[in-house]
Enzyme design. Structure first.
Site, PDB file in Angstrom:
ATOM      1  CE1 TYR A   1       9.408  -2.488  -0.132  1.00  0.00           C
ATOM      2  CE2 TYR A   1       7.913  -1.077   1.094  1.00  0.00           C
ATOM      3  CZ  TYR A   1       8.196  -2.293   0.503  1.00  0.00           C
ATOM      4  OH  TYR A   1       7.275  -3.311   0.536  1.00  0.00           O
TER       5      TYR A   1
ATOM      6  CE  LYS B   1       6.859  -4.427  -3.668  1.00  0.00           C
ATOM      7  NZ  LYS B   1       7.220  -5.852  -3.870  1.00  0.00           N
TER       8      LYS B   1
ATOM      9  CG  ASP C   1      -0.251  -0.009   2.580  1.00  0.00           C
ATOM     10  OD1 ASP C   1       0.997  -0.140   2.619  1.00  0.00           O
ATOM     11  OD2 ASP C   1      -0.953   0.107   3.601  1.00  0.00           O
TER      12      ASP C   1
HETATM   13  P1  NAD Z   1      11.245 -10.082   3.589  1.00  0.00           P
HETATM   14  O1  NAD Z   1      12.270  -9.001   3.548  1.00  0.00           O
HETATM   15  O2  NAD Z   1      10.936 -10.753   4.880  1.00  0.00           O
HETATM   16  O3  NAD Z   1      11.642 -11.235   2.568  1.00  0.00           O
HETATM   17  C1  NAD Z   1      12.123 -10.974   1.277  1.00  0.00           C
HETATM   18  C2  NAD Z   1      12.678 -12.269   0.704  1.00  0.00           C
HETATM   19  O4  NAD Z   1      13.148 -11.997  -0.630  1.00  0.00           O
HETATM   20  C3  NAD Z   1      13.874 -12.825   1.483  1.00  0.00           C
HETATM   21  O5  NAD Z   1      13.716 -14.219   1.663  1.00  0.00           O
HETATM   22  C4  NAD Z   1      15.057 -12.513   0.597  1.00  0.00           C
HETATM   23  O6  NAD Z   1      16.122 -13.460   0.728  1.00  0.00           O
HETATM   24  C5  NAD Z   1      14.441 -12.564  -0.790  1.00  0.00           C
HETATM   25  N1  NAD Z   1      15.186 -11.759  -1.754  1.00  0.00           N
HETATM   26  C6  NAD Z   1      15.593 -10.459  -1.602  1.00  0.00           C
HETATM   27  N2  NAD Z   1      16.271 -10.078  -2.702  1.00  0.00           N
HETATM   28  C7  NAD Z   1      16.267 -11.135  -3.559  1.00  0.00           C
HETATM   29  C8  NAD Z   1      16.796 -11.340  -4.853  1.00  0.00           C
HETATM   30  N3  NAD Z   1      17.485 -10.378  -5.506  1.00  0.00           N
HETATM   31  N4  NAD Z   1      16.600 -12.540  -5.452  1.00  0.00           N
HETATM   32  C9  NAD Z   1      15.917 -13.523  -4.812  1.00  0.00           C
HETATM   33  N5  NAD Z   1      15.418 -13.388  -3.583  1.00  0.00           N
HETATM   34  C10 NAD Z   1      15.589 -12.202  -2.962  1.00  0.00           C
HETATM   35  O7  NAD Z   1       9.950  -9.428   2.946  1.00  0.00           O
HETATM   36  P2  NAD Z   1       8.400  -9.624   3.307  1.00  0.00           P
HETATM   37  O8  NAD Z   1       8.049  -8.704   4.391  1.00  0.00           O
HETATM   38  O9  NAD Z   1       8.111 -11.083   3.428  1.00  0.00           O
HETATM   39  O10 NAD Z   1       7.732  -9.065   1.969  1.00  0.00           O
HETATM   40  C11 NAD Z   1       7.498  -9.922   0.857  1.00  0.00           C
HETATM   41  C12 NAD Z   1       6.836  -9.120  -0.247  1.00  0.00           C
HETATM   42  O11 NAD Z   1       5.621  -8.566   0.220  1.00  0.00           O
HETATM   43  C13 NAD Z   1       7.679  -7.946  -0.742  1.00  0.00           C
HETATM   44  O12 NAD Z   1       7.527  -7.866  -2.143  1.00  0.00           O
HETATM   45  C14 NAD Z   1       7.066  -6.744  -0.055  1.00  0.00           C
HETATM   46  O13 NAD Z   1       7.237  -5.575  -0.837  1.00  0.00           O
HETATM   47  C15 NAD Z   1       5.617  -7.162   0.028  1.00  0.00           C
HETATM   48  N6  NAD Z   1       4.846  -6.572   1.149  1.00  0.00           N
HETATM   49  C16 NAD Z   1       5.298  -6.660   2.436  1.00  0.00           C
HETATM   50  C17 NAD Z   1       4.535  -6.151   3.478  1.00  0.00           C
HETATM   51  C18 NAD Z   1       4.987  -6.262   4.916  1.00  0.00           C
HETATM   52  O14 NAD Z   1       4.306  -5.720   5.809  1.00  0.00           O
HETATM   53  N7  NAD Z   1       6.040  -6.955   5.229  1.00  0.00           N
HETATM   54  C19 NAD Z   1       3.317  -5.543   3.202  1.00  0.00           C
HETATM   55  C20 NAD Z   1       2.871  -5.461   1.868  1.00  0.00           C
HETATM   56  C21 NAD Z   1       3.641  -6.003   0.856  1.00  0.00           C
END
Ligand code: NAD
Ligand code: TYD
Length: 349
Positions: A156, A160, A132
């Site tokens: 960030y 996105k 969001d």
């Molecule tokens: P996180 O940081 O916990 O995990 C990210 C994962 O991506 C890790 O396992 C990392 O090793 C892997 N990664 C990073 N760079 C990489 C690359 N170049 N190649 C392959 N793998 C790679 O993130 P999260 O909080 O689980 O978020 C996951 C997704 O959800 C993201 O796209 C984030 O933008 C989105 N998101 C997160 C939230 C939140 O509150 N955490 C909310 C909305 C959307």
């Protein structure tokens, strides 16, 4: 039989999505591509290691050779793309890494899917998981809807937003069957302790100060991670190509109120006298460009696909705290890595 590529499956949300898909769809083969950055952790997926329909591949989504080879070997029917650099504070100190992974990585995957599927899009799906934060910052009223104009304000969220635009460009230009969802702040087990809740849980446990940016009056909309995973399952299977779905918890909290609530839960769970943990609250320098308020209107997802958040927040928070207390070994392994170095740079202690 479907073969699905999930990227970023060793991270926080990704590990919950992988678990849901591996267990719920034994007829699918799930391939988890993850570079295992500081945020990736195979301990999150220990219970799945020997499942016959699950495979882990260590690799980087920006690596054209790795990505093309995977598509050539597995002929994926679907992609659920979560891999990203995900922490706003790290994007402020190291923006380039965010543009590399979040933008170049996404377009590398989009292109591989386009080349593999070659216009034969029946039964195929590229699902991009977004945030969001692309919509920017709200005042005290209003909600982000799917038609809110993009206004990202951190490296960030800008990265996105760029990736969302690329996904839509591949839909309009090549007809790639894409779907996007933009979700609010997640919380729950396995979240890396750089984000507000797990960082605070860990600090309370260790009697360290709880750093609150500014006055603590910024507002976030919190959703339990398994509710996000359930929405991803629905949207992957039933979402409309080219569409966007907002996902939120209908659960807005001022940071400081959230931390008071957390302190109360921690005191109860740790058997400490009421009021003990909140003494650790420490107001620190505000985050640069700190978005004031996020709040999501998920009525489209609720109306069209019948999703709704399953957990009451207090219940979800207690469940989360219990998980962290029962999994201190998981936390200890993280703390023994680069974490202290990051913590020192970010908070100066
Ligand atoms: P996180 O940081 O916990 O995990 C990210 C994962 O991506 C890790 O396992 C990392 O090793 C892997 N990664 C990073 N760079 C990489 C690359 N170049 N190649 C392959 N793998 C790679 O993130 P999260 O909080 O689980 O978020 C996951 C997704 O959800 C993201 O796209 C984030 O933008 C989105 N998101 C997160 C939230 C939140 O509150 N955490 C909310 C909305 C959307
Ligand atoms: P965070 O968990 O980093 O998620 P996001 O920035 O993606 O919303 O932060 C949630 C809120 O908590 C945000 O307003 C920033 C604030 N915050 C603090 O006050 N102190 C902290 O140490 C952290 C990490 C975040």
């Amino acid at each position: 039989m479907k073969t699905i590529l999930i990227t970023g499956g060793a991270g926080f949300i990704g590990s919950h999505v992988v678990r849901l898909f591996v267990n719920k769809y034994p007829q699918y083969k799930i391939v988890n591509l993850d570079a295992l950055t500081y945020a990736g952790n195979l301990e999150n997926l220990k219970d799945l290691e020997f499942k016959p329909n699950y495979e882990f591949v260590k690799g980087d989504i920006t690596d054209l050779k790795v990505v093309n080879r995977l598509f050539a070997n597995y002929h994926f029917d679907g992609v659920i793309h979560l891999a990203a650099e995900s922490h706003v504070d790290r994007s402020i100190s190291n923006p380039l890494e965010f543009f590399n992974t979040n933008i170049l990585g996404t377009v590398t995957l989009l292109n591989a899917a386009r080349m593999e599927w070659q216009g034969h899009f029946e039964g195929k799906r590229f699902y991009h998981i977004s945030t969001d934060e692309v919509y920017g910052s709200l005042g005290s009223t209003g909600l982000f809807t799917e038609s809110t104009a993009y206004d990202p304000r951190s490296p960030y969220s800008a990265s996105k937003a760029s990736s969302d635009h690329l996904v839509r460009a591949y839909f309009h230009t090549y007809g790639l069957p894409v779907v996007i969802s933009n979700c609010s702040n997640n919380y729950g087990p396995n979240q890396f302790p750089e984000k507000l809740l797990p960082l605070s849980i860990n600090n309370i446990l260790n009697n360290r100060p709880i750093p609150i940016y500014g006055k603590g009056d910024n507002i976030r909309d919190w959703l339990y991670v398994e509710d996000h995973a359930a929405a991803i399952d629905l949207i992957f299977h039933e979402g409309k190509n080219g569409d966007t779905y907002n996902i939120g918890g209908i659960n807005e909290w001022k940071n400081i109120d959230l931390i008071y609530l957390l302190c109360g839960v921690m005191d109860a769970e740790l058997g400490r006298a009421a009021g003990t943990s909140e003494k650790l609250i420490t107001f620190v320098k505000d985050r640069a460009g700190h978005d004031r308020r996020y709040a999501i209107d998920s009525s489209k997802l609720m109306r069209e696909l019948g999703w709704k958040p399953s957990l009451q927040f207090e219940e979800g928070l207690r469940k989360t705290v219990k998980w962290y207390l029962a999994n201190q070994e998981w936390m200890r392994h993280i703390l023994s890595g680069e974490y202290e170095d990051y913590y020192h740079k970010q908070y100066g202690e």
